[in-house]
Every structure is written in structure tokens, then in C-alpha cells.
Design an enzyme around this catalytic site. Sequence first.
Site, PDB file in Angstrom:
ATOM      1  CG  HIS A  71      -1.964  -1.078   1.201  1.00  0.00           C
ATOM      2  ND1 HIS A  71      -3.229  -0.924   0.684  1.00  0.00           N
ATOM      3  CD2 HIS A  71      -1.905  -2.372   1.622  1.00  0.00           C
ATOM      4  CE1 HIS A  71      -3.906  -2.056   0.818  1.00  0.00           C
ATOM      5  NE2 HIS A  71      -3.118  -2.952   1.364  1.00  0.00           N
ATOM      6  CG  ASN A 144      -7.955  -4.213   0.953  1.00  0.00           C
ATOM      7  OD1 ASN A 144      -7.238  -3.240   1.170  1.00  0.00           O
ATOM      8  ND2 ASN A 144      -7.493  -5.449   0.947  1.00  0.00           N
TER       9      ASN A 144
HETATM   10 FE1  HDE Z   1      -2.335  -4.706   5.458  1.00  0.00          FE
HETATM   11  N1  HDE Z   1      -0.495  -3.897   5.870  1.00  0.00           N
HETATM   12  N2  HDE Z   1      -1.670  -6.519   6.083  1.00  0.00           N
HETATM   13  N3  HDE Z   1      -4.097  -5.569   4.902  1.00  0.00           N
HETATM   14  N4  HDE Z   1      -2.993  -2.944   4.801  1.00  0.00           N
HETATM   15  C1  HDE Z   1      -0.154  -2.620   5.711  1.00  0.00           C
HETATM   16  O1  HDE Z   1       0.937  -1.351   7.325  1.00  0.00           O
HETATM   17  C2  HDE Z   1      -0.542  -6.732   6.783  1.00  0.00           C
HETATM   18  C3  HDE Z   1      -4.454  -6.877   5.062  1.00  0.00           C
HETATM   19  C4  HDE Z   1      -4.272  -2.647   4.385  1.00  0.00           C
HETATM   20  O2  HDE Z   1      -3.154   3.623   4.055  1.00  0.00           O
HETATM   21  C5  HDE Z   1       1.171  -2.282   6.305  1.00  0.00           C
HETATM   22  O3  HDE Z   1       1.327   0.818   7.809  1.00  0.00           O
HETATM   23  C6  HDE Z   1      -0.484  -8.106   7.231  1.00  0.00           C
HETATM   24  C7  HDE Z   1      -5.854  -7.066   4.840  1.00  0.00           C
HETATM   25  C8  HDE Z   1      -4.354  -1.248   4.040  1.00  0.00           C
HETATM   26  O4  HDE Z   1      -1.471   3.428   5.452  1.00  0.00           O
HETATM   27  C9  HDE Z   1       1.636  -3.604   6.915  1.00  0.00           C
HETATM   28  C10 HDE Z   1      -1.621  -8.698   6.750  1.00  0.00           C
HETATM   29  C11 HDE Z   1      -6.340  -5.825   4.532  1.00  0.00           C
HETATM   30  C12 HDE Z   1      -3.088  -0.729   4.263  1.00  0.00           C
HETATM   31  C13 HDE Z   1       0.477  -4.509   6.593  1.00  0.00           C
HETATM   32  C14 HDE Z   1      -2.374  -7.695   6.032  1.00  0.00           C
HETATM   33  C15 HDE Z   1      -5.234  -4.910   4.571  1.00  0.00           C
HETATM   34  C16 HDE Z   1      -2.266  -1.813   4.748  1.00  0.00           C
HETATM   35  C17 HDE Z   1       2.149  -1.591   5.394  1.00  0.00           C
HETATM   36  C18 HDE Z   1      -2.066 -10.152   6.896  1.00  0.00           C
HETATM   37  C19 HDE Z   1      -7.779  -5.450   4.178  1.00  0.00           C
HETATM   38  C20 HDE Z   1      -2.613   0.692   4.021  1.00  0.00           C
HETATM   39  C21 HDE Z   1       2.396  -0.227   6.000  1.00  0.00           C
HETATM   40  C22 HDE Z   1      -2.080 -10.633   8.218  1.00  0.00           C
HETATM   41  C23 HDE Z   1      -8.702  -5.692   5.269  1.00  0.00           C
HETATM   42  C24 HDE Z   1      -2.904   1.582   5.190  1.00  0.00           C
HETATM   43  C25 HDE Z   1       1.527  -0.152   7.129  1.00  0.00           C
HETATM   44  C26 HDE Z   1      -2.479   3.000   4.875  1.00  0.00           C
HETATM   45  C27 HDE Z   1      -0.921  -1.677   5.123  1.00  0.00           C
HETATM   46  C28 HDE Z   1       0.435  -5.786   7.019  1.00  0.00           C
HETATM   47  C29 HDE Z   1      -3.573  -7.991   5.353  1.00  0.00           C
HETATM   48  C30 HDE Z   1      -5.400  -3.522   4.281  1.00  0.00           C
HETATM   49  C31 HDE Z   1       2.983  -4.116   6.446  1.00  0.00           C
HETATM   50  C32 HDE Z   1       0.635  -8.717   8.044  1.00  0.00           C
HETATM   51  C33 HDE Z   1      -6.634  -8.382   4.957  1.00  0.00           C
HETATM   52  C34 HDE Z   1      -5.570  -0.501   3.512  1.00  0.00           C
HETATM   53  O5  HDE Z   1       1.806  -3.497   8.299  1.00  0.00           O
END
Ligand code: HDE
Length: 687
Positions: A71, A144
Site C-alpha cells: 500500500h 480494502n
Molecule cells: Fe495490510 N499492511 N496486512 N491488509 N494494509 C499494511 O501497514 C498486513 C491486510 C491494508 O493507508 C502495512 O502501515 C499483514 C488485509 C491497508 O497506510 C503492513 C496482513 C487488509 C493498508 C500490513 C495484512 C489490509 C495496509 C504496510 C495479513 C484489508 C494501508 C504499511 C495478516 C482488510 C494503510 C503499514 C495506509 C498496510 C500488514 C492484510 C489492508 C505491512 C501482516 C486483509 C488498507 O503493516
Amino acid sequence: MARKQDLPQGSGGETQQRGSDVLTTNHGVPVSDNQNSLKAGARGPTLLEDFVLREKIFHFDHERIPERIVHARGTGAHGTFECTEAIPELTRASLFQNKGAKVPVFARFSTVAGSKGSKDTPRDVRGFAVKFYTGEGNWDLVGNNIPVFFIQDAMKFPDLVHAVKPEADRGFPQAASAHDTFWDFISLMPESMHMIMWAMSDRTLPRSLRMMEGFGVHTFRLVNAEGAATFVKFHWRPRLGVQSTLWDEAVKISGADPDYHRRDLHDAIKVGDFPEWDLGIQVFDDAFADAQPYDVLDATKLIPEEDVPVRIIGRMVLDRWPDNFFAETEQVAFLPSNVVPGIDFSNDPLLQGRLFSYLDTQKSRLGTTNFHQIPVNTPKCPMHNFQRDGMMQTMVPQGRANYEPNSLAEAGEDGGPRAADQGFVSVARFAEPAAEKRRVRADSFADHFSQARMFYASQTTVEQGHIVAALVFELSKVQLPHVRARVLAQLRNIGDDLATRVADGLGAKLPPAIAPARPALDLAASDALSILKKKAPLTGRCLGILVTDGADADLVAALQQAARTAGATVKIIAPKVGGVVLADGKPLPADEKIDGAPSVLFDAVALVVSDDGAQTLLGEKAALDFVSDAFAHCKAIGHSPGAQALLDKAGVIPDSFVLALPEGAKGLVALLSSRDWSREPKVKLPV
Ligand code: HDE
């Protein structure tokens, strides 16, 4: 230029006397020359003692911070959330207690795979993250634009992300899933097939960030003042309707305007067309959860709206563009673990992993445990605790009380805050009180294909065609034949018609199906899963009017008026950005020059040209592409009589979406949110 409030707080009049327009170093020393470094003689070496130069370059050298792991490319805005229906019977969360109550929000929208500098329009899931600054702390709903996810367990997330990111040995492709490693991983992870259906649909090609749905994805819990809990799924519904582009448009938009989505959001907010979403909830209890053929804790599953209707409880308006992109949009730190009293987690194993990950990543990105002190992350309610010090501490705690319990109050000192009865309390119940500690996937997570099949069956024929075309495109970029074959083998579990069409499109043989862990059920189709079955308002749409010298002034005015009345916007495109002189002798300035504004940027086009103007445009490839692409993308085309030569050379075949102007002016605007899908087979080989 330094602003007054940025200057050091000195003890007296000196700072004030200096005024706000004096350039200073970061330490407040006034700078006498911002053009030249300090040298030993006019042509001599630069001196190490030049602290003004060294500070400036030092700060510049460290301007970048690590981009988000996923993201990374995103844009955001401030706004307000208003409760439109109070739900105290379901939750004690303060923001849902009173109808009409408002809290500030910051929302960030993003692509997933591309790095920070990548384009805005790849085929990709979009992040939809909202920080609510409530009276009881920040609640971050980090979702999302698709209601399900690729994987079921956090353990697989690093693998998924490694697979979709540029390949490790070559550093490409950027912001694209159409490559070996992504499809290799997917083909070995049958649980991803439902999400793949969504990812290959037009949902991953939004027309505008303002026209996307948003989903919390996981099942969460609402908890009322008595401690009674229900399950909940969160939904965002755009007031402008859900709209998408075509793949060919998305590809061309990325060339014409790599910043398409962030520009669109920025421009809309700047002119006062504030985007709005309704917040909806699906609420259900254990009995409902237990009766479903899927597990509500499995993030690869959705709850059909036909089974649990979405109840609207609030409205979000984004009405303020950030003052500074880096300070706010880049430094905003969303944490799924930010919940407030009245909202709690479920045992979804993907969500549980996220509760660790986001806090952890902020330390890498923002460099300090004090990232909550960056203004965009700071709660707007009082915040007190005994956490102290750390890198970049900007708060100056008073007194000696940095531990608890303490009895300093008995000596008249400030003893600091204490935990309170109204504080956050977790839902106490474990789903399986006698469970063993094991690395395990629940049996109830084993059906990977029923909802994938339901999604495909719920689409219109046109949408199904787009899914097939997307799969054929992506798999055609896959170079490992065994990976292509394994995806086809998985697709057979969704439907043989789908798998056969994709195999035909690839010129491949259909391999035997891979036996699924559990055979797919035929679930009832859900209209809510289709974009084309939804209402498509005209508001927020854009009409592109291509004009030349001598164009009909009344017609241009009539089109502008009709578009405005419908809540749409208009852009004038001309051979030169200086504009044209209309038939009435009046000048009309242009918004864009023809080769900078291809028709992919508009929802419908009007060709308002004089006979001479049309003749000139025949020699301009960009003008011919403007027309032929509008036709190929199934858009309405209005044309003045002079434009006929242009239509002919661009290969436009008359149909009900090609309208003669001026008679068709209103009709053209009415078609701004529709496409003539019957054109698709005329411009594309069938898949
Ligand atoms: Fe994320 N995800 N994600 N994700 N995600 C990040 O956090 C992560 C997941 C989502 O505008 C990171 O600050 C893991 C699902 C959005 O700043 C990180 C897992 C969904 C955004 C991270 C998921 C998301 C992130 C990268 C599985 C939809 C952007 C930088 C366990 C429900 C937020 C940060 C913004 C961002 C990890 C799965 C949505 C690396 C470990 C499911 C919208 O921490």
C-alpha cells in the site's frame, strides 16, 4: 519561508522583532545568503564550517523515509463522519451513540503492490483506510475495496506479498500481478480463488477513488454497555455509485496521467465536490454464524447481503485536502489494533496477525515509538499514561509520576492517570475454551470454491467476459507453462465454462481439475456482487468536449449547462491549450491540449468542431485516437455536423450511443454513466 509559529520560542522580544519572513536555520539562526556556500575566496574550496549549507544538505539527505511495505502508493484527505442512526443497543462506541454526532476522520486510499512512485491505475486491490478521531480514542478501520482477501492465515502474508512484488532476481514487473511468481503462488493456494475472481473483475480498475466501495473485510464485534456482543462486518457505500474503467482504458490512463486517481480526488475536493460514503453494517449472532456453509472468521468469505442486509448507520464526507502530503498522507499510521470501547476483534487468524504487524511496521517507517505524536496520528481526545521518553519525544511530561501505583498525590503532587471502569474491556469469551495449542487450519475453512463460483455466477455476461479476458491477459504474461496449467486446473473447480474460455484464450489444453479439499456448492447468485447491476448516477462524471476554431458557441454552452445540471463536470480540449475562437468570435480557453487529454480521461465525449477544424484534425493522430478510443471503450459520442469526416476516419460505426448534436445534447449527458456494451464484440476478438 519559516512561519512565525515555527520559530523557536525565545524568552523575549528578539524573536518577535525578527518577524515571520526571516529565513533561519532549524536552530533559529538567521541566514544571510541562501544562494551561495561559504568559500575561501570566490573560486576557492567550500569550508567545512559552513553550518548553513551542511544543515540544509543534511536535512535534504534524510528527507525520504521507508515507503510502506504494501500500500505504498496512496492519497488521502480529511473529513467528517456523522452518525445517521444511533445503535446503542449494539455498541457502546461513543461515535454511534447519538444521531447527528460527528467526529473528524482521515482517509487514505492506496494500491497494494506498486511502490510509492508507481502509477495510479494498475489492476490492483485498493486500500480503503479510515482513522476516526473519536472522543474515546482513535478507531482505525483499515479495509480494502474488495470484501474478501487472498489468504486465510497471517502466516502466508509475507509469501503473498513477495510473490506479487517485482521478482527478486530482476526487480520487475512494477505494480503488476501479471507475472510468474504471483500466479505460481496463487495456483498453489486454492483459498485465493475467490479473491482472484474479484481481482480479475473490474473492481480492481476503479473509475475514481470516489466511486469505490470499501469493506472492513474481517468479522469484528460490537459490544454494548451491558457487555453483550454481536458479530459485525463493515461496508462503505459511495454516494457516486460503484464505477470502473475498462482494462484498455486503465492501461492508457497510466500513460496519460499516472496520477489520475490522486488528481481526481484532489480536484474534486478543491472545487467543493466532496466525496461521500455511507457506512453500513451487517450484524449477526452466533446462531447465524454456526448455520452458514462457511466460517465467518475466514477472510476469504463474504456474507451475502441477501442473507444479512446492510444497515446504514453513518456517512463520511471528505472535505479537506491535507496541507502537506508528507506530513499527513505519508506519515499517517493506521493500526487495525486501534479500536475503541464498544468495538472488538474476532478470532479471524488474518486479523489477529494484523494486530501485531501494523504497530511493528510503524517503528520501521516512522523511526520511533512516538509516532502517535505526529499530528495526523494524535488522538483528538485527552491522552495520558506513563509511557516515557523514546526517540523524538516531543511531549514534556511534568512531575515525578512516571510509574503506577504511586502515592504522590498524598504529598500534594500530581499522581498521574489511573485505569477507569469505562475503559476498554475485551469480549471475554473464547470460541473454544478447551482448545489445544496447535498450528492448525480449521476444517470450516476448507471450502475454497463455493463463493468464487457464486461471485462469477452473479456477474452479467459482460462482466464475466471481462473476468475471462483479465485471466487470459495475466496468464499470457506468465512464462512458466506448468503455472498456467495449474491455474486452469484450479479454475475448473469454479466452473468448467470459465476454465474452458480461459484455456481457449490462451490457446491451451484444459488440464484435469485439481481435486478440491471440499467440493464447491452451488450457492444462490447475489446481485450486490455485480457492478453493472447497480445504479450509476451521473454525478461526478466528466464530459470531454473537443473544440476547434469556428465551433458552435451555443452548442458548447448548451453542453456545459446540461452537464452542470446533471452534477457532472466538463473539460474543454483544443488543438492548442490557449484555446479557440468560437463561431461567434468569442475566445474559449482550453483546459487541455488534445494530445494531453485522450478520451480515456472522460466518461463521454462531444466533438464540437467546424468543417475546417475537422479537416485540420484529420492530420492529428491524437484527435483520431480520441474518437476511435471513445468508440472502442463503448462511450457515448456526441458530434456536431462538421465532425462527420473525423468519425468516418476514426472508424466509428453509427449506433444509439453516437448522437448528432445539437439535438442530442441532453441525451449525451444522460449517457455519461452508461456504456454501449454491444460495441465490445465489434472492437475486440471474443474470449
Ligand atoms: Fe495490510 N499492511 N496486512 N491488509 N494494509 C499494511 O501497514 C498486513 C491486510 C491494508 O493507508 C502495512 O502501515 C499483514 C488485509 C491497508 O497506510 C503492513 C496482513 C487488509 C493498508 C500490513 C495484512 C489490509 C495496509 C504496510 C495479513 C484489508 C494501508 C504499511 C495478516 C482488510 C494503510 C503499514 C495506509 C498496510 C500488514 C492484510 C489492508 C505491512 C501482516 C486483509 C488498507 O503493516
